[in-house]
Design an enzyme around this catalytic site. Structure first.
Site, PDB file in Angstrom:
ATOM      1  N   HIS A  82     -54.857  30.269  30.217  1.00  0.00           N
ATOM      2  CA  HIS A  82     -54.991  30.085  28.765  1.00  0.00           C
ATOM      3  C   HIS A  82     -53.919  30.839  27.992  1.00  0.00           C
ATOM      4  O   HIS A  82     -53.643  30.518  26.836  1.00  0.00           O
ATOM      5  CB  HIS A  82     -56.409  30.472  28.298  1.00  0.00           C
ATOM      6  N   ASP A 105     -59.034  30.593  35.840  1.00  0.00           N
ATOM      7  CA  ASP A 105     -58.088  30.826  34.744  1.00  0.00           C
ATOM      8  C   ASP A 105     -56.902  31.654  35.234  1.00  0.00           C
ATOM      9  O   ASP A 105     -56.816  32.853  35.004  1.00  0.00           O
ATOM     10  CB  ASP A 105     -58.807  31.534  33.594  1.00  0.00           C
ATOM     11  N   SER A 121     -56.404  39.713  28.361  1.00  0.00           N
ATOM     12  CA  SER A 121     -56.348  38.462  29.103  1.00  0.00           C
ATOM     13  C   SER A 121     -55.142  38.490  30.027  1.00  0.00           C
ATOM     14  O   SER A 121     -54.027  38.796  29.603  1.00  0.00           O
ATOM     15  CB  SER A 121     -56.233  37.275  28.142  1.00  0.00           C
TER      16      SER A 121
END
Length: 731
Positions: free
Chosen positions: A94, A229, A667
């Site tokens: 992402h 992810d 992230s």
């Protein structure tokens, strides 16, 4: 280059509450004296120097921040880590999804099928993407504050900047390095970070959305999770192993250190450490600041983004073809929407505003107990409260401008890009025709790019709703004259207003706009300046500059010395406690244990998920694209063909939870075990615990990690080429 950042202009404060067991995002240079002993008790096997050192290879050398070109090109938006000696990086899908979207075409849909390079020649340049690698970190408080005694306001800031620029000259001149100085605890401490900035970053591998975004918006911020992810990038340099802009002759970066990978997995209560570049937290916001942020600012932003999401979902259901074009945007909008919503619920659940009021009462009692403290800190809390009453109005106005104005409908910032051309024709000083032609040429490229990924009807409806949100949510003094005039002209019928403005504007017609830009513009640019959609959009900017930004900045300047004094008092009162500064985009270390939680009454979460649950979601949602599982993955599951990646029970684990303290910017952060070996990649948090940006709750704050064994399984068993898999070293 130096960037001196004065943090704490709005909400940095220290609360009275104790630092909980696994709470905090700690500076690596202070880890040894502040938290290392506790980390060893929890199971850490490394020495402090193996985590951070300037004299030997260590973990910090492998931890990377993703940044973009621009005026603040050291501000990271995600984290990553080296996993080979050839500059190979692993991060979240992402984080780089927008680049995959740009590479994709109807003929080569990398979002649907994945991006898999089979050799270095197939690795694609991610234009505008750069990465930063920390060389060293240093406390430079004395250097930065030198000569500031007796100064305040603008004079204080100027001296700080002057000292920062002087330091930058010493540190970076002739060394191909960048540095950033950031303040901690409301300008009571300054930390310098020196970076190597790499400008040639290329896409290597990324799984399809059916793996990397499995569960989509439905599973976002939630558990159980089965999302793969992850993605791989590579850093390129010149033949001297030095950072250089893209060149075909560039070669893969020979890394000073990279993370080794463990196949042993994790079990409950194992030590876990997260290393990355968390963006920002507000652990020390005062009660009145927290109340304004959560009950006013967040509440307004949730309403605004909720309307945007409703429009996008409605249009995408009517036209599935829009899903590819808007996948990144809807993901971004939804991500913040759910985060802010979770913060509101979390703060209310913890009764945090009232708790902070009690803490402030304790501070005031401590102040009143000493004549010396009373003379220095006596009225500072009340003085801040009064200033914040004014500042909070402009903070809210700033959010409305950003969410409903600038980032409301996409047509608004697109129109803003034409202001330079308008100034060239309408400015007092004549501009050379060559400059005008070059600007027109630039806008031609932007126009083609904009219309290639834009939906007229989505944007018209968004423009309509955002105009209403802004008009109803903002006081009259933040309304533009053009806005009042046009709304009055249409008798408040915003639907008809939006239809007419879009139907009659040159900015919604690609060919007409291109024809104008390619013309000699003999009649000037009235076709732009007299366009009502242009006038309404540009006036958003003018109101922001003239009525929001300047005033907000002025109140922030008034707040700065008050925060500094208050912070001094709180640090003095808590001098026997170890405090960590708020996240600010610098390298941080968080740690904790692998464990599940019970976030709500009657709801219990196991600490890991398996492919069994992933397959069940696919079976139970046969018509939902968010839970689609590729045929090859289904076959691998049915055969239970997990190879060496299965756990002791023969299951393939997909994700796991830890109680390490994380936030946005984490992230893509590496999650390592007690030996410093990579066991997973951080990518999300539980929505019930996102209020950890304001207050960490060890009972429900959990970060979500994709298991490295699942990543390797996808690389070895699913990916069409073994190119990336063959490069990775597995312990």
């Amino acid at each position: 280059m130096c960037r001196t950042i004065l943090l704490g202009l709005i909400v940095l404060m220290v609360t009275v509450g104790r630092v909980k067991a696994d709470e905090g995002m700690w500076l690596p240079i202070l880890l040894k004296e502040q938290k290392f002993a506790e980390m060893r008790k929890k199971g850490l096997k490394l020495s402090a120097e193996e985590i951070y050192s300037v004299n030997q290879a260590c973990l910090k050398d492998a931890i990377i921040g993703l940044v973009t070109e621009g005026p603040d090109n050291l501000r990271s938006f995600c984290s990553a880590s080296f996993v080979s000696d050839q500059g190979l990086l692993i991060t979240n899908f992402h984080c780089i999804m927008s680049y995959i979207e740009r590479f994709s075409t109807p003929e080569n849909d990398f979002l649907k099928y994945g991006y898999w390079a089979s050799k270095k020649e197939e690795e694609s340049l991610c234009r505008g993407l750069m990465v930063k690698q920390l060389i060293r970190m240093e406390d430079v408080t004395d250097r930065i504050m030198e000569g500031t005694e007796g100064l305040s306001g603008a004079e204080y800031s100027r001296k700080i900047d002057e000292n920062g620029k002087k330091l930058a000259e010493e540190v970076t001149k002739g060394k191909n390095l960048e540095m950033r100085v950031q303040s901690l605890f409301a300008n009571n401490q300054y930390i310098m970070s020196v970076y190597r900035l790499f400008k040639d970053v290329r896409m290597v591998a990324a799984p399809p959305m059916s793996i990397s975004k499995f569960g989509g918006l439905s599973d976002n911020w939630s558990w159980p999770r089965h999302t793969g992810d992850f993605a791989f990038l590579r850093v390129y340099v010149n033949e001297k192993n030095e950072p250089k802009a893209y060149n075909q002759k560039n070669v893969p970066y020979k890394t000073t250190n990279y993370l080794k990978i463990s196949l042993k997995g994790v079990k409950e209560n194992d030590f876990a450490m997260v290393l990355g570049y968390p963006a920002s937290t507000k652990q020390y916001v005062p009660s009145f600041g927290l109340e304004a942020i959560v009950e006013k600012q967040n509440a307004a932003k949730v309403r605004i983004r909720g309307e945007k999401l409703a429009i996008l979902k409605q249009e995408m259901e009517a036209d599935p073809g829009l899903r590819l074009r808007y996948s990144t945007r809807i993901s971004s909008i939804s991500n913040s929407y759910l985060k802010w919503k979770g913060e509101i619920q979390g703060v209310r659940r913890m009764n945090l505003v009232e708790e902070k009021k009690r803490e402030e009462e304790a501070f005031q009692q401590w102040v009143e107990a000493s004549p010396e403290r009373k003379a220095k800190y006596g009225t500072v809390l009340e003085d801040m409260r009064e200033v914040y009453k004014e500042l909070s109005e402009y903070n809210l106005a700033n959010d409305y401008f950003s969410e409903a104005g600038l980032n409301g409908a996409e047509i608004v910032p697109f129109i803003g890009k034409f202001e330079k051309l308008v100034a060239m024709y309408n400015g007092r000083k004549p501009v050379k025709e060559a400059s005008q032609r070059n600007e027109s040429k630039r806008l031609i490229g932007l126009t083609k790019q904009f219309f290639g990924n834009w939906s007229y009807e989505i944007d018209r409806k968004t423009f309509r709703n955002m105009l209403v949100r802004y008009y109803e949510g903002m006081p009259m003094k933040f309304h533009t004259e053009v806005m009042e005039k046009i709304i009055k002209q249409y008798g408040g019928d915003i639907e008809k207003l939006s239809q007419d403005l879009f139907a009659n504007s040159i900015f919604t017609k690609q060919q007409g706009l291109l024809d104008f830009l390619e013309s000699d513009k003999a009649d000037g640019i009235k076709v732009i300046t007299e366009d009502p959609l242009y006038q309404l959009s540009i006036n958003y900017y003018r109101v922001f500059v003239e009525r929001i930004s300047r005033q907000r900045g002025a109140w922030q300047v008034k707040m700065l010395p008050l925060y500094k004094i208050f912070q001094e008092g709180m640090l003095e009162m808590k001098r026997d406690q170890v405090l960590y500064p708020d996240a600010n985009g610098s390298l941080r270390v968080s740690y904790g244990t692998v464990r599940g939680c019970e976030p709500e009454d009657g709801l219990s979460y196991r600490y890991y998920t398996t492919m069994d649950g992933m397959y069940d979601k696919y079976l139970n949602n046969p018509d939902d694209l968010e839970y689609f599982l590729p045929k090859k993955m289904r076959e691998l599951y049915q055969k239970q063909d997990y190879g060496r990646y299965a756990d002791k029970e023969g299951r393939l684990r997909v994700c796991f939870l830890t109680d390490a303290h994380t936030t946005s910017g984490n992230s893509g952060s590496a999650v390592v075990n007690a030996k410093g070996e990579l066991v997973g990649i951080n990518f999300d948090r539980l929505w019930q615990g996102v209020a950890s940006d304001f207050c960490y709750d060890e009972n429900i704050c959990r970060n979500i990690v994709v298991d490295i064994r699942y990543i390797l399984f996808v690389l070895e068993k699913y990916a069409p080429f073994s190119y990336v898999f063959d490069e990775i070293r597995i312990e």
